[in-house]
Scaffold this active site. Structure first.
Site, PDB file in Angstrom:
ATOM      1  N   LYS A   1      -5.715   6.473   7.881  1.00 37.25           N
ATOM      2  CA  LYS A   1      -6.759   7.153   8.481  1.00 37.25           C
ATOM      3  C   LYS A   1      -6.174   7.689   9.862  1.00 37.25           C
ATOM      4  O   LYS A   1      -7.390   7.902  10.836  1.00 37.25           O
ATOM      5  CB  LYS A   1      -8.189   6.607   8.388  1.00 37.25           C
ATOM      6  CG  LYS A   1      -8.005   4.986   9.210  1.00 37.25           C
ATOM      7  CD  LYS A   1      -9.549   4.494   8.514  1.00 37.25           C
ATOM      8  CE  LYS A   1      -9.506   3.050   9.262  1.00 37.25           C
ATOM      9  NZ  LYS A   1     -10.878   2.476   8.590  1.00 37.25           N
ATOM     10  N   GLY A   2      -5.180   7.533  10.261  1.00 40.02           N
ATOM     11  CA  GLY A   2      -4.670   7.817  11.685  1.00 40.02           C
ATOM     12  C   GLY A   2      -4.858   7.004  12.907  1.00 40.02           C
ATOM     13  O   GLY A   2      -4.856   7.175  13.879  1.00 40.02           O
ATOM     14  N   VAL A   3      -4.887   5.564  12.591  1.00 37.60           N
ATOM     15  CA  VAL A   3      -5.205   4.615  13.357  1.00 37.60           C
ATOM     16  C   VAL A   3      -3.880   3.867  13.631  1.00 37.60           C
ATOM     17  O   VAL A   3      -3.386   3.757  14.402  1.00 37.60           O
ATOM     18  CB  VAL A   3      -6.362   3.505  12.867  1.00 37.60           C
ATOM     19  CG1 VAL A   3      -6.295   2.229  13.835  1.00 37.60           C
ATOM     20  CG2 VAL A   3      -7.567   4.154  12.837  1.00 37.60           C
ATOM     21  N   THR A   4      -3.479   3.041  12.329  1.00 40.96           N
ATOM     22  CA  THR A   4      -2.111   2.347  12.726  1.00 40.96           C
ATOM     23  C   THR A   4      -0.957   3.249  12.780  1.00 40.96           C
ATOM     24  O   THR A   4       0.052   2.762  13.503  1.00 40.96           O
ATOM     25  CB  THR A   4      -1.837   1.343  11.575  1.00 40.96           C
ATOM     26  OG1 THR A   4      -1.829   1.870  10.200  1.00 40.96           O
ATOM     27  CG2 THR A   4      -3.155   0.351  11.228  1.00 40.96           C
TER      28      THR A   4
ATOM     29  N   CYS B   1      -0.661   6.965   8.295  1.00 44.59           N
ATOM     30  CA  CYS B   1      -1.106   5.859   7.935  1.00 44.59           C
ATOM     31  C   CYS B   1      -2.154   6.120   6.567  1.00 44.59           C
ATOM     32  O   CYS B   1      -1.963   7.059   5.900  1.00 44.59           O
ATOM     33  CB  CYS B   1      -1.543   4.770   8.839  1.00 44.59           C
ATOM     34  SG  CYS B   1      -2.768   5.528   9.985  1.00 44.59           S
TER      35      CYS B   1
ATOM     36  N   ARG C   1       0.848  -1.107   0.063  1.00 43.02           N
ATOM     37  CA  ARG C   1       0.288   0.136   0.015  1.00 43.02           C
ATOM     38  C   ARG C   1       0.972   1.350   0.072  1.00 43.02           C
ATOM     39  O   ARG C   1       0.513   2.131  -0.720  1.00 43.02           O
ATOM     40  CB  ARG C   1      -1.179  -0.033   1.064  1.00 43.02           C
ATOM     41  CG  ARG C   1      -2.034  -1.210   1.031  1.00 43.02           C
ATOM     42  CD  ARG C   1      -2.779  -1.312   2.290  1.00 43.02           C
ATOM     43  NE  ARG C   1      -3.406  -0.224   3.084  1.00 43.02           N
ATOM     44  CZ  ARG C   1      -3.696  -0.087   4.231  1.00 43.02           C
ATOM     45  NH1 ARG C   1      -3.872  -1.213   4.991  1.00 43.02           N
ATOM     46  NH2 ARG C   1      -4.586   0.971   4.570  1.00 43.02           N
TER      47      ARG C   1
ATOM     48  N   SER D   1      -3.973  11.605   7.681  1.00 43.71           N
ATOM     49  CA  SER D   1      -3.096  10.722   6.888  1.00 43.71           C
ATOM     50  C   SER D   1      -3.375  10.663   5.382  1.00 43.71           C
ATOM     51  O   SER D   1      -3.704  11.496   4.788  1.00 43.71           O
ATOM     52  CB  SER D   1      -3.212   9.292   7.692  1.00 43.71           C
ATOM     53  OG  SER D   1      -2.461   9.455   8.796  1.00 43.71           O
TER      54      SER D   1
END
Length: 297
Positions: free
Chosen positions: A250-253, A248, A187, A275
């Site tokens: 969406k700001g999660v991982t 990342c 990705r 992100s």
């Protein structure tokens, strides 16, 4: 540099099981199930209602976000966050333990850990090994929903832990921060599509380095040791003595990068909340790098 004493970012399943067994859960200790799964795979709230850590409340990340934003999973306002966690019985004096049920051991829990920190709450920890290992080790579960007494939480946004589109764009020129992307290599490179995404090509922000978040976890779903984590940063030539921005999709991982750095003694990693989801839609094409066709659209 002044070395501050860092609050423990991880608690063990054994420690939490003992806290549950001895009746420690209450205003001073709250547990949150922060599970979230891609639509059409697993139903996080349904699974919570079927079984969870005794005394745990369900933290719905779909509710506790900026629902007016066109981008994914953006932070809610201070007032919205304060109201939401207050209804879960959390005050500014509560030790919060967060877990999720992902098969990796941890996926969304570090995002909620970071959310508490970015809103000024220091006493928050991730359950090391997650619900996966809680179950594997035979600790108790219940289907009984918790009904905590509401509490008052005052949220104060710590802007040093948060970066905006404009700040990341400016950083392309100033290079004051090292930008680290936590998505999978495919990705990041643009050779694999973004999952469950409409109109979102793959690729990365120019100048960012790739550190897939799954590399921070063992096969058994636990966080790797600080020594192993430091070696991962060194391998990517990421200097933990320098300022970092994690990104990342969406700001999660990205929050896994912040957690890993914290475990190495670096508590000041900022997360780019919008992100790639925001960058792809807003940034000049020359700032998007992709080996695939879709990334440069």
């Amino acid at each position: 540099m002044v070395h501050q004493v860092l609050y423990r970012a991880l608690v063990s399943t054994r420690w939490l099981a003992e806290s549950v067994r001895t009746g420690k859960l209450g205003p001073g200790l709250r547990v949150l199930d922060a599970s979230w799964y891609s639509p059409g795979t697993r139903d996080a709230r349904k699974e919570y209602l079927e079984r969870h850590v005794p005394g745990a409340s369900f933290f719905d990340i779909e509710e506790c976000r900026d629902t007016a934003s066109p981008y994914e999973m953006m932070l809610p306002s201070e007032a919205s966050f304060a109201d939401y966690v207050g209804r879960l019985g959390i005050s500014n004096h509560t030790h919060v333990v967060v877990y999720d049920g992902d098969n990796l051991g941890s996926f969304y829990a570090p995002r909620v850990w970071w959310m508490f920190r970015v809103f000024g709450h220091r006493t928050v920890s991730v359950l090391n090994g997650g619900f996966r290992n809680w179950l594997k080790e035979g600790h108790p579960v219940t289907s009984e929903p918790s009904h905590p007494e509401p509490a008052i939480f005052k949220a104060t946004l710590d802007r040093s832990l948060l970066k905006t589109y404009e700040q990341v764009l400016e950083n392309l020129e100033s290079k004051r921060f090292r930008l680290v992307d936590s998505r999978s290599q495919g990705r990041y490179l643009g050779t694999e599509p973004e999952p469950d995404a409409v109109g979102l090509g793959s690729g990365h922000i120019r100048g960012s380095v790739n550190m897939p978040f799954m590399d921070f976890l063992t096969e058994d779903g636990f966080e790797k040791s600080p020594e192993e984590l430091r070696a991962l940063f060194q391998d990517k030539k990421v200097d933990l003595s320098q300022p970092l921005i994690a990104t990342c999709r969406k700001g999660v991982t990205a929050c896994h990068i912040a957690l890993a750095a914290y475990l190495c003694g670096k508590p000041d990693v900022a997360v780019y909340d919008g992100s790639w989801s925001e960058w792809f839609r807003r940034a000049p094409p020359e700032t998007r790098v992709s080996q695939g066709k879709a990334g440069k659209a």
